[in-house]
Scaffold this motif. Structure first.
Motif, PDB file in Angstrom:
ATOM      1  N   ILE A   1     108.486 -58.079-132.487  1.00 38.14           N
ATOM      2  CA  ILE A   1     107.475 -58.933-132.374  1.00 38.14           C
ATOM      3  C   ILE A   1     107.185 -59.150-130.771  1.00 38.14           C
ATOM      4  CG2 ILE A   1     106.327 -61.007-132.594  1.00 38.14           C
ATOM      5  CD1 ILE A   1     107.082 -59.880-135.261  1.00 38.14           C
ATOM      6  N   PRO A   2     106.178 -58.476-130.067  1.00 38.32           N
ATOM      7  CA  PRO A   2     105.784 -58.407-128.897  1.00 38.32           C
ATOM      8  C   PRO A   2     105.598 -59.942-128.189  1.00 38.32           C
ATOM      9  CG  PRO A   2     104.251 -56.897-129.839  1.00 38.32           C
ATOM     10  CD  PRO A   2     104.925 -57.680-131.167  1.00 38.32           C
ATOM     11  N   PRO A   3     105.989 -60.029-126.915  1.00 37.64           N
ATOM     12  CA  PRO A   3     105.684 -61.517-126.430  1.00 37.64           C
ATOM     13  C   PRO A   3     104.032 -62.063-126.597  1.00 37.64           C
ATOM     14  CG  PRO A   3     105.914 -59.627-124.751  1.00 37.64           C
ATOM     15  CD  PRO A   3     105.973 -59.107-126.038  1.00 37.64           C
ATOM     16  N   ASN A   4     103.981 -63.065-126.472  1.00 38.44           N
ATOM     17  CA  ASN A   4     102.608 -63.681-126.406  1.00 38.44           C
ATOM     18  C   ASN A   4     102.057 -63.788-125.131  1.00 38.44           C
ATOM     19  OD1 ASN A   4     102.296 -64.051-129.202  1.00 38.44           O
ATOM     20  ND2 ASN A   4     103.572 -66.041-129.060  1.00 38.44           N
ATOM     21  N   SER A   5     102.853 -63.560-124.127  1.00 38.93           N
ATOM     22  CA  SER A   5     102.287 -63.462-122.831  1.00 38.93           C
ATOM     23  C   SER A   5     103.046 -62.590-121.790  1.00 38.93           C
ATOM     24  CB  SER A   5     102.377 -64.853-122.025  1.00 38.93           C
ATOM     25  OG  SER A   5     103.784 -65.623-121.954  1.00 38.93           O
ATOM     26  N   GLY A   6     102.499 -62.085-120.778  1.00 38.96           N
ATOM     27  CA  GLY A   6     103.226 -61.156-119.745  1.00 38.96           C
ATOM     28  C   GLY A   6     103.784 -59.913-120.422  1.00 38.96           C
TER      29      GLY A   6
END
Length: 191
Positions: free
Chosen positions: A133-138
């Motif tokens: 799961i990709p990060p939600n920020s950065g």
């Protein structure tokens, strides 16, 4: 007498190898391996040949919060350390969903779900599917998956990399960086 000496020598050699365990981690990579992804297999070095493994990644791009599945194609393997990274960084990026059988999470870069490693030496095959799961920020503009894959204690490959996957233009993670660079880019193009 010579027969007795050979039997004694053989028996003590077997006993010695049983009493002195080889340094390895049959229940998963240690957290100390997160950054350099090198296993601590005493007496063994990474293979210098091209790895017989490649990644099958479910999408050429990522959106924050949207799962990406990864399979490692090639011969069956027993050991693994798998992370997502951005270029030039040794930090694990995003997080992994519930690992498949015979694997577990490894805390890397302060992230309890930052990497996946083996939980035993049972064979893992190309049917073993990992979900990232990709990060939600950065979010960086590109991500790649990196692994150390071990067929056995003595036979392993490091620095096994996937093709890059690109941040989808619809992704909202890291959008703040894009908005700051757009005015400068627009200004430069108008000169």
């Amino acid at each position: 007498m010579a027969h007795w000496n050979l039997s004694l020598l053989f028996g003590s050699t077997v006993l010695w190898t049983m009493l002195i365990p080889r340094s390895a981690f049959p229940t998963g990579a240690p957290a100390s391996a997160c950054e350099n992804m090198l296993p601590v297999h005493s007496g063994a070095q990474p293979q210098q040949t091209l790895a017989p493994y490649e990644f099958l990644v479910s999408s050429p791009s990522f959106l924050n919060g949207q799962p990406i599945t990864i399979q490692i194609l090639g011969p069956a393997y027993r050991g693994l350390l798998l992370e997502a990274r951005s270029f030039g960084s040794s930090a694990a990026l995003g997080f992994w969903k519930t690992p498949p059988n015979n694997t577990k999470f490894l805390q890397c870069s302060g992230n309890p779900h930052g990497a996946v490693t083996h939980s035993n030496t049972n064979l893992k095959t190309r049917q073993t599917t990992y979900t990232w799961i990709p990060p939600n920020s950065g979010c960086p503009p590109v991500v790649m998956f990196m692994a150390t894959v071990a067929q056995s204690h003595d036979i392993y490959w490091t620095n096994v990399k996937s093709k890059v996957i690109w941040k989808n233009p619809k992704a909202t993670c890291g959008a703040e960086m894009l908005t700051r660079t757009l005015p400068a880019a627009a200004l430069l193009s108008s000169l």
